[in-house]
Design an enzyme around this catalytic site. Structure first.
Site, short mmCIF file in Angstrom:
data_model
loop_
_atom_site.label_atom_id
_atom_site.label_comp_id
_atom_site.label_asym_id
_atom_site.label_seq_id
_atom_site.Cartn_x
_atom_site.Cartn_y
_atom_site.Cartn_z
N LYS A 8 70.96 -22.24 -25.70
CA LYS A 8 71.82 -21.56 -26.94
C LYS A 8 73.09 -21.71 -26.47
O LYS A 8 73.52 -21.76 -25.24
CB LYS A 8 71.53 -20.05 -27.04
CG LYS A 8 70.09 -19.64 -27.52
CD LYS A 8 69.80 -18.12 -27.27
CE LYS A 8 68.43 -17.83 -27.86
NZ LYS A 8 68.31 -18.06 -29.40
N ASP A 18 63.60 -23.04 -27.79
CA ASP A 18 64.20 -21.83 -28.41
C ASP A 18 63.44 -21.04 -29.39
O ASP A 18 63.55 -20.04 -29.82
CB ASP A 18 65.65 -22.02 -28.98
CG ASP A 18 66.64 -20.92 -28.93
OD1 ASP A 18 66.01 -19.88 -28.38
OD2 ASP A 18 67.24 -20.74 -29.95
N ARG A 43 57.32 -17.31 -31.24
CA ARG A 43 56.14 -17.59 -31.76
C ARG A 43 55.01 -18.14 -30.55
O ARG A 43 53.89 -17.91 -31.00
CB ARG A 43 56.32 -18.36 -32.95
CG ARG A 43 56.76 -19.97 -32.52
CD ARG A 43 57.52 -20.87 -33.34
NE ARG A 43 58.90 -20.17 -33.84
CZ ARG A 43 59.47 -20.68 -34.72
NH1 ARG A 43 59.23 -21.63 -35.53
NH2 ARG A 43 60.78 -20.06 -35.07
#
Length: 495
Positions: free
Chosen positions: A278, A348, A352
């Site tokens: 990120k 990233d 899930r």
């Protein structure tokens, strides 16, 4: 904070500060009207000066009432009489506690529940008073040595007549449970990632189970996850030196033959994005990627505290997502517990991956419904902002139940479609599905991914990326969606 019911009548009430509501155009609420008569019209005289009109959210603190055991009165504008909605009521409560906090009062007595609110009974109004007041005085202090703005308030009393005491007691019980659940959720979420690790979350779950007889805790270690075939979950933790945990909290409050309601909360205690790193700006806020897991802990605490006649199971997959020589890479193929293979196109999109194995694991409990909550996609903030949480699911009745609960709790959701056409975006040349679906409809395709692992039961997904915490100068956890989920469970218990 000490919350209690005040049963003394108004003419015998002793209070450091009485909070009373007035309507727009300087119309008195019931308590303000009675107090005005007791003080020979002094409330009316002050109002006529024009310092407060009664518009929603206005406040005026009167610091002296001559020859009256009530030392101060805080007048709160509620808005137009007959048109005070639930959200306007909460807005007025927020303004009231803000003034109380700034005035450094140590004790208050609230009568704001005597205000007429659309589609709201006395128990609901009392509950909201506790929820909003407790939220308004929350302060993070775990890693601070001093705080110049420390809250002085330590006592809140709810004024009750003999005919209203039962309803107010109900509201107080529910309000305390929800407020304390939100406080736990916020405290855990606000802790830094070097303290609130997966192991720390597991410890907190264990301590919670020790407090309540009907609550049991089980922690699965990485060796257990490997034996279960949770290749997607374990791929995320490979880049971290903190071992992953799958936390199970089992509340048995209903009949044994009743199927459980399963709550699943994403517990990424820090998310740097892995190899798909990120940007540095704002990365500190990625400690909030475990707000879903913290919510599960909070809700289970509230359920146990209220002794709800339900069976509820909380599942929290917890890990970190960091870059490392052993971390999973874009292009890697993972095998999930369900046997489906997953092509990692972006590391990233890790939430899930830990959720899909946990949702597969949830099947072992033969659930009536499964509801997961996760700070899953920045796309949800783009599409819905920070007002509602995103709601998606494979069962219309379940989604409608959550929507109704959100309206009562004032913890908004907005349902997004889960159409088959979106599944096309998850196609992979090398695996059964990819872990991202491209730049379009990111919140929906993330839910589509999860839906591949929830085909055997009724399921709903809450994307809380925009609602679980505030950013900027006032950054901090909000405690959402604790009110929504607790209200859903209250509705189920009362059905």
């Amino acid at each position: 904070m000490d919350y209690s019911i005040e049963t003394h009548p108004l003419d015998k009430l002793e209070s450091r500060c009485l909070i009373a509501g007035i309507y727009q155009n300087q119309q008195f609420g019931n308590t303000a009207l009675t107090l005005d008569a007791q003080t020979r019209g002094i409330i009316g005289k002050v109002i006529k000066r024009g310092d407060i009109q009664g518009k929603n959210g206005e406040t005026l603190l009167l610091n002296y009432l001559p020859e009256c055991p009530i030392e101060r009165v805080l007048l709160v504008g509620m808005g137009e009489k007959g048109k005070v909605t639930r959200k306007l009521y909460r807005k007025a409560l927020t303004a009231a506690i803000k003034t109380v906090r700034e005035s450094k009062l140590t004790s208050v007595t609230s009568s704001l529940h005597d205000i007429d609110v659309e589609d709201a009974d006395l128990a609901w109004k009392t509950r909201q008073t506790i929820e909003v007041f407790n939220d308004g005085i929350y302060q993070y202090s775990h890693t601070k040595n001093c705080d110049e703005n420390k809250v002085q308030l330590n006592e809140v009393k709810i004024l009750a007549g003999s005919e209203s005491q039962t309803a107010i007691e109900t509201g107080l019980t529910q309000g305390l449970a929800i407020a304390q659940a939100m406080e736990l959720t916020k405290r855990l979420a606000d802790l830094p990632g070097n303290i609130c690790t997966p192991s720390y979350l597991a410890e907190q779950a264990g301590e919670l189970a020790e407090k309540f007889e009907r609550l049991e805790c089980e922690i699965l270690e990485e060796s257990h996850l490997e034996a279960l075939g949770m290749g997607a979950f374990l791929a995320v933790s490979r880049g971290s030196r903190q071992p992953a945990k799958l936390i199970t909290l089992n509340y048995r409050g209903g009949d044994e033959q009743h199927k459980p309601i399963v709550l699943v909360g994403k517990g990424l205690t820090f998310d740097a994005g892995g190899i798909s790193l990120k940007p540095g700006a704002g990365m500190d806020e990625m400690k909030y990627d475990m707000c879903g897991g913290a919510t599960v802990l909070g809700v289970l605490q509230a359920v146990a505290q209220m002794n709800l006649p339900l069976n509820v199971i909380g599942l929290i997959p917890s890990s970190e997502n960091l870059p490392d020589g052993n971390a999973n890479k874009p292009g890697d193929i993972l095998t999930s517990m369900a046997g489906k293979t997953i092509e990692v196109l972006n590391t990233d999109a890790e939430g899930r991956l830990i959720l899909c194995d946990t949702l597969t694991y949830a099947k072992k409990f033969d659930p009536e419904v499964v509801i997961d909550m996760a700070t899953l996609t920045g796309a949800c903030i783009v599409s819905l902002g920070r007002v509602p949480s995103g709601l998606l699911g494979n069962d219309d009745a379940l989604c409608e139940d959550l929507n109704k609960a959100s309206e009562i709790a004032c913890d908004s959701v907005w349902r997004l479609p889960l159409w088959e056409e979106y599944q096309e975006q998850l196609k992979s040349n090398f695996a059964d599905l990819a872990n991202i679906g491209g730049p379009d409809a990111g919140t929906i395709t993330a839910a589509c991914f999860l839906s591949r692992f929830t085909e055997d039961y009724r399921w709903a997904h809450l994307d809380i990326a925009g609602t679980a915490w505030r950013t900027g100068q006032n950054k901090g956890a909000t405690g959402r969606p604790v009110p929504l989920l607790t209200q859903y469970l209250l509705n189920r218990a009362h059905a």
